[in-house]
Write an enzyme that holds these catalytic residues in place. Structure first.
Site, PDB file in Angstrom:
ATOM      1  N   LYS A 198       1.622 -44.218  94.968  1.00 44.63           N
ATOM      2  CA  LYS A 198       3.053 -44.196  95.273  1.00 44.63           C
ATOM      3  C   LYS A 198       3.246 -43.558  96.642  1.00 44.63           C
ATOM      4  O   LYS A 198       3.142 -42.346  96.788  1.00 44.63           O
ATOM      5  CB  LYS A 198       3.851 -43.407  94.238  1.00 44.63           C
ATOM      6  N   GLU A 273      -2.211 -30.641  96.395  1.00 48.23           N
ATOM      7  CA  GLU A 273      -2.221 -30.028  97.733  1.00 48.23           C
ATOM      8  C   GLU A 273      -0.768 -29.789  98.084  1.00 48.23           C
ATOM      9  O   GLU A 273      -0.004 -30.728  98.331  1.00 48.23           O
ATOM     10  CB  GLU A 273      -2.911 -30.954  98.731  1.00 48.23           C
ATOM     11  N   CYS A 307       1.816 -29.443 106.444  1.00 43.56           N
ATOM     12  CA  CYS A 307       1.692 -28.409 105.418  1.00 43.56           C
ATOM     13  C   CYS A 307       0.865 -27.227 105.897  1.00 43.56           C
ATOM     14  O   CYS A 307       1.074 -26.095 105.455  1.00 43.56           O
ATOM     15  CB  CYS A 307       1.082 -28.998 104.145  1.00 43.56           C
ATOM     16  N   GLU A 408       8.567 -22.032 103.117  1.00 48.75           N
ATOM     17  CA  GLU A 408       8.111 -23.117 103.979  1.00 48.75           C
ATOM     18  C   GLU A 408       9.320 -23.890 104.495  1.00 48.75           C
ATOM     19  O   GLU A 408      10.115 -24.415 103.724  1.00 48.75           O
ATOM     20  CB  GLU A 408       7.184 -24.055 103.212  1.00 48.75           C
TER      21      GLU A 408
END
Length: 514
Positions: A198, A273, A307, A408
């Site tokens: 996906k 992750e 990231c 973040e």
């Protein structure tokens, strides 16, 4: 403020870049069970160029039913089709050929990804080469030894083999669309699994182009399925399905928790992750120009939408008054603009919604008392009005408890912290729920290794930031996820380990007397 570049004189026509992606009635189709299909309910989604807001494509918007069809196709291909019994050398040949296709069409792919994702062409060109190399690496690894034998008491022989897990659901983000597809598909296919991929609902175009070559190269039907659609619908269906044997996800920590919960039903294997708030530590004895350069590259590459970005800059107090102003001045000169402009150094934010989210963090930083040293605004002019452009932003005079230091942001926003000595640097670096990455800049080799060993992070650098390789593992500590991708670790994550014991003296054991 950041230098504003003019609108490029040349822009690709979306219809030209999409001419090789199967469509029906102007809508790009999904690839399920070896066929190109519409969404089961006819739904579709508009994709917009992040640099100017223009609609570039319409794609099928998959449903839970579409995800279930893809899972069924992958299940049949593994358990009933030829793929489950395929030879490693045959899988390797297909992956080598797929890598060749990517190389042959690298210009087309890089332009398609810049159109869909917004990042500068020089970045997407690198990503295409890296994606091809990833498929090539795992094609080579597929035929290498992966088992073990043990010396045990006669007359037994014991050995271990690695076998594919089965059906693998793979959910990838929008910041590296084709590269993340390669990171997931290449090791899974090399190990003999079937896949339901996906892509991000925002950036599916290069994954669809990849599917055209998978179809041409005659992978067995159902081995690779690409289903489009929203995460809470398609992604959740994949994660919850009892017919999926493993789910691999790259994205935010909050979504990672949801996937873990959905995967509990059949206790499927999980690789996650997730997010990061990575420290980049600069000691007073570091090479000055190198430290400035990588402080900028660590956070402003891909507009900070990475990231592992070095989003927290930890600077030793004794050089802060010299180093931080130098970084700020360089940041102001970064050329922000359309990814098709060859002069552009930093592109747009992926979407207007994400731009507004990043701006919310900037407001929070100001409200909590941090000093906005540069940036914090959208790009001026026509590009800024139409596209999702935010100029490089730096906060100083921050405190550890501030939201901009803790969370973040996933954008071009750098927060600066200062430290007195090595001990405080390590303490500040590890003062986070995340543990994905970290860097250290110093000319003291012993100190560099002491600090790196103390960082609670899975990916680290000394006197550099960002470069990683297909051969080495990728993943993090703490709430940055679980498991590893890439390298032999990434291959093993798509395998089950089976112990086989053989009796070389075939006779009764005599254990029971009667």
């Amino acid at each position: 403020m950041a230098k504003v570049e003019p609108r490029p004189t040349w822009q690709p026509r979306p219809d030209e870049l999409l001419r090789n992606v199967p469509q029906k009635n102007g809508t790009c189709l999904m690839y399920v069970g070896g066929s190109w299909v519409e969404a089961s309910d006819g739904g579709r989604r508009e994709l917009r160029n992040p640099a100017n807001g223009e609609v570039i494509a319409r794609v099928a918007e998959g449903t839970a039913q579409d995800a279930e069809r893809a899972i069924q196709a992958a299940h049949e291909a593994f358990y009933e089709g030829p793929w489950g019994d395929s030879l490693a050398q045959d899988r390797a040949k297909l992956l080598f050929r797929l890598a060749d296709r990517i190389d042959e069409h690298a210009t087309e792919l890089s332009r398609l990804e810049t159109l869909n994702n917004g990042k500068p062409l020089r970045e997407t060109e690198f990503d295409m080469a890296d994606a091809a190399n990833c498929f090539r690496y795992y094609a080579g690894l597929a035929t290498k030894p992966h088992g073990q034998t043990f010396e045990v008491p006669a007359p037994s022989q014991t050995f271990v083999v690695r076998e594919p897990i089965g059906v693998c659901g793979q959910i990838i983000p929008w910041n590296y669309p084709l590269l993340m597809a390669a990171w997931k598909l290449a090791p899974a296919l090399a190990a003999g699994n079937t896949c339901v991929l996906k892509p991000s609902e925002l950036t599916p175009l290069t994954a669809l182009r990849l599917a055209t070559w998978i179809d041409e190269l005659e992978f067995p039907k159902g081995v690779v399925n690409i289903v489009l659609g929203a995460g809470p619908v398609v992604g959740h269906t994949i994660a919850a399905s009892h017919m999926v044997d493993k789910v691999a996800f790259t994205g935010g920590t909050k979504t990672g928790r949801s996937i873990m919960q959905a995967a509990v039903g059949n206790l499927k294997k999980i690789s996650l992750e997730l997010g990061g708030k990575s420290p980049n530590i600069i000691f007073a004895d570091a090479d000055f120009e190198t430290a400035v350069d990588y402080a900028l590259f660590g956070i402003f590459a891909n507009a900070g939408q990475v990231c592992s970005a070095g989003s927290r800059l930890l600077v030793q107090e004794s050089i802060a008054d010299r180093l931080v102003p130098a970084i700020i001045e360089r940041a102001k000169k970064i050329r922000v603009g359309d990814g098709f402009d060859p002069q552009t150094e930093m592109g747009p934010i992926i979407s207007r919604a994400h731009l507004e989210k990043v701006e919310g963090y900037i407001r929070s930083g100001v409200e909590e008392g941090a000093r906005l040293a540069c940036g914090g605004t959208r790009l001026s002019g026509e590009l800024g009005e139409r596209g999702n452009f935010l100029v490089p932003t730096i906060f100083t005079e921050t405190k550890p408890e501030m939201k901009i230091v803790r969370e973040e942001i996933f954008g071009p926003v750098l927060v600066v912290q200062t430290f007195k000595d090595e001990q405080e640097a390590v303490r500040l670096a590890n003062d986070t729920i995340y543990g994905l990455a970290g860097g250290v800049f110093t000319n003291d080799v012993a100190k560099a290794h002491r600090v790196i060993r103390k960082l609670r992070a899975g990916i680290t650098w000394i006197n550099t930031y960002h470069p990683t390789y297909n051969e080495a593992p990728w993943g993090g500590y703490k709430q940055s996820g679980m498991g590893r991708e890439l390298g032999t670790y990434g291959y093993e994550a798509y395998t089950e380990v089976k112990q086989i014991n053989v009796n070389l003296a075939v006779q009764p054991s005599g254990w029971f007397s009667a």
